[in-house]
Design an enzyme around this catalytic site. Structure first.
Site, short mmCIF file in Angstrom:
data_model
loop_
_atom_site.label_atom_id
_atom_site.label_comp_id
_atom_site.label_asym_id
_atom_site.label_seq_id
_atom_site.Cartn_x
_atom_site.Cartn_y
_atom_site.Cartn_z
N ARG B 22 0.81 -1.22 0.00
CA ARG B 22 0.00 0.00 0.00
C ARG B 22 0.84 1.27 0.00
NH1 ARG B 22 -1.29 2.22 5.26
NH2 ARG B 22 -0.14 1.11 6.88
N THR B 23 0.17 2.37 -0.40
CA THR B 23 0.85 3.65 -0.49
C THR B 23 1.04 4.23 0.90
OG1 THR B 23 -0.34 4.08 -2.54
CG2 THR B 23 0.73 5.94 -1.50
N LEU B 24 2.27 4.51 1.27
CA LEU B 24 2.55 5.11 2.57
C LEU B 24 2.91 6.58 2.44
CD1 LEU B 24 4.63 2.18 4.07
CD2 LEU B 24 2.30 2.81 4.68
#
Lengths: 272, 245
Positions: B22-24
């Site tokens: 996922r995009t952090l």
């Protein structure tokens, strides 16, 4: 149609290239009570005959609102019709939620047809035994479609399905060319007159029919009994009279209501 | 009856391994977009820069793209997520065209679709790290809206993303009015972009202006704004406060 050795399974072809189970499903549509649809450039009217199982019971609902801009009238196995109406409502509301925009009728009808087709090609299913008259509005104007159990769909200016629908179709065939330009009121009147044709002599009362309208700037809704009776009264002065009464009243939209004007001989229809 | 508990690696909130899915934080980002409604439709401006943190690494990124026949999408934030969104929209437009039935997706439909996508991703703690501007014209009606990475969505006569909200919107609130001509609209946008160029450190002096009208979308060739650096105050900036910079 007679029983034959190719009609047990929906997945069995006859040597002449027919699927008998599908054809039998279309027969079920013809057994249901009549439903009629007509459209103009801007409006669609759906009407149905209220048939009750017995004097003790209420009549079955045959017209359903799918969305503000789409309505459906059914004939045949009402239970199948109810299930498909629920499917249509679901599709319509999902589209509205994602796109904040009404689902185009044409697309809904194709999804419905594809759903019906599946049931003609699975050995563990049976075709839906209901015909649907789908009326609705989209960017390109008003539309009326007929969906069959076979998975086919057709677009119509006007159509009738169910028992004694042939009488209504004959009436509509005579008048359909003018429907595109018809006013909303004339369209409603033609729908009720078409319903009358299917009653074959029975007196037309507002309790016998359900009428619904939708159009540009007019969300789908049912007409109440009073309004229907008013329209009936404009032509039902002398019940035995043919549609001459209806044709002369082209301008009289909501004539004064005369309840029980059946036996009224005082005003000849031609004089309105 | 046997019952197996599925091993789910998807719970990105509790599972460290799924974190890599996922995009952090964003990596390559675009800065502001500014857009206004004008007489014939919508005008949108953006620069062509892609920053890699504090480095102005990419200087030829088109951050505005046409969607279908009626819409124009501009994006700030993570460039790769913008490209992902373009892929989603490509599929959407393709399916819409395949119906071949005279109905077509307008800007309102695209805007709402994007709102649903952004909000749903946010709910899974895996956002598309963009703020999107959606403008378009359909059947004579202009439409201009915005969606943020957490799914906040609204329409307005003028919108901006990122620094544009702080530097451009105040100018637009004073000077925007309905029925701007094309020339006035461009002048107004250039005024906003110039301020952003001076004050936003991720802005570069290479911008494009896109226009969408009933006829369709046109994106201009890249060009630069004239700037002036000879203000007296810049000549000896620390004159008033020795030791500062």
């Amino acid at each position: 149609m007679f029983r034959n050795q190719y009609d047990t399974d929906v997945t069995t072809w006859s040597p002449t290239g027919r699927l008998f189970q599908v054809e039998y499903a279309m027969e079920a549509v013809k057994q249901g009570s009549a439903a009629i649809g007509l459209r103009s450039r801007s409006h669609v009217v759906l009407a149905s005959v209220n048939k009750a199982q017995s004097e003790l019971s209420s009549h079955q609902r045959k017209i359903f609102k799918v969305d503000d801009h789409i309505g459906v009238a059914i004939a045949g196995l009402t239970a199948d019709g109810r299930v498909l109406s629920r499917y249509m409502r679901s599709e319509s509301i999902n589209h509205s939620f994602t796109y904040e925009s009404p689902l185009p009728v044409g697309r809904l009808v194709v999804r419905l047809a594809d759903k019906a087709q599946v049931c003609t090609q699975r050995s563990w299913k049976r075709p839906y035994g209901v015909g649907l008259l789908v009326g609705g509005l989209d960017e390109s104007g008003a539309h009326l479609y007929y969906n069959c159990p076979s998975g086919n769909y057709f677009e119509y200016q006007a159509f009738a399905i169910g028992s004694r629908s042939q009488a209504a179709k004959t009436y509509l065939e005579r008048r359909f060319e003018s429907f595109n330009e018809s006013s909303r009121e004339d369209l409603i009147k033609d729908a009720i007159l078409a319903i009358r044709e299917t009653l074959q002599g029975e007196t037309l009362k507002s309790s016998l029919c359900t009428v619904s309208v939708l159009g540009v700037d007019e969300p789908f809704h049912f007409l109440d009994q009073e309004s229907i009776q008013k329209v009936i009264d404009t032509f039902e002065k002398v019940p035995e009279e043919e549609e001459d009464g209806g044709e002369a009243e082209a301008e009289a939209a909501a004539a004064p209501a005369e309840q029980g004007g059946a036996g009224d001989q005082d005003v000849a229809p031609m004089e309105m | 009856m046997t019952f197996t508990i599925p091993i789910d690696n998807g719970d990105s909130v509790k599972n460290a391994e799924a974190d890599s899915q996922r995009t952090l934080y964003p990596y390559v980002t675009g800065t502001s977009i500014v857009a206004i409604k004008y007489k014939d439709g919508v005008l949108m401006a953006s620069d062509m820069g892609g920053s890699y943190g504090s480095t102005l690494r990419y200087k030829n990124i088109e951050r505005m793209k046409a969607i279908g026949k009626h819409s124009l999408l501009g994006a700030s934030g993570e460039i790769s997520d913008f490209q992902e969104i373009l892929r989603y929209l490509d599929e959407l437009v393709l399916n819409d065209n395949m119906w071949d039935d005279g109905n077509s997706l307008g800007p309102k439909e695209v805007h709402n679709y994007l709102t649903r996508v952004m909000y749903n991703r946010r709910n899974k703690f895996n956002p598309l790290w963009n703020t999107l501007v959606l403008g378009g014209v359909k059947n004579g009606e202009s439409y201009l809206g915005m969606v943020s990475m957490i799914g906040v969505s609204f329409e307005d006569n003028h919108v901006a993303t990122g620094f544009g909200n702080h530097l451009a919107r105040p100018i637009l609130r004073d000077e925007w009015h309905a029925d701007l001509s094309f020339e006035d609209g461009v002048k107004l946008l250039e005024k906003c972009m110039r301020v952003l160029l001076y004050r936003d450190r991720s802005a570069i002096n290479k911008l494009q202006i896109a226009k969408i009208t009933e006829e369709g979308v046109t994106v201009s060739q890249p060009y630069s704004l004239k700037t002036f650096w000879e203000f007296k105050a810049f000549n000896n900036p620390t004159a008033g406060a020795e030791g500062s910079w």
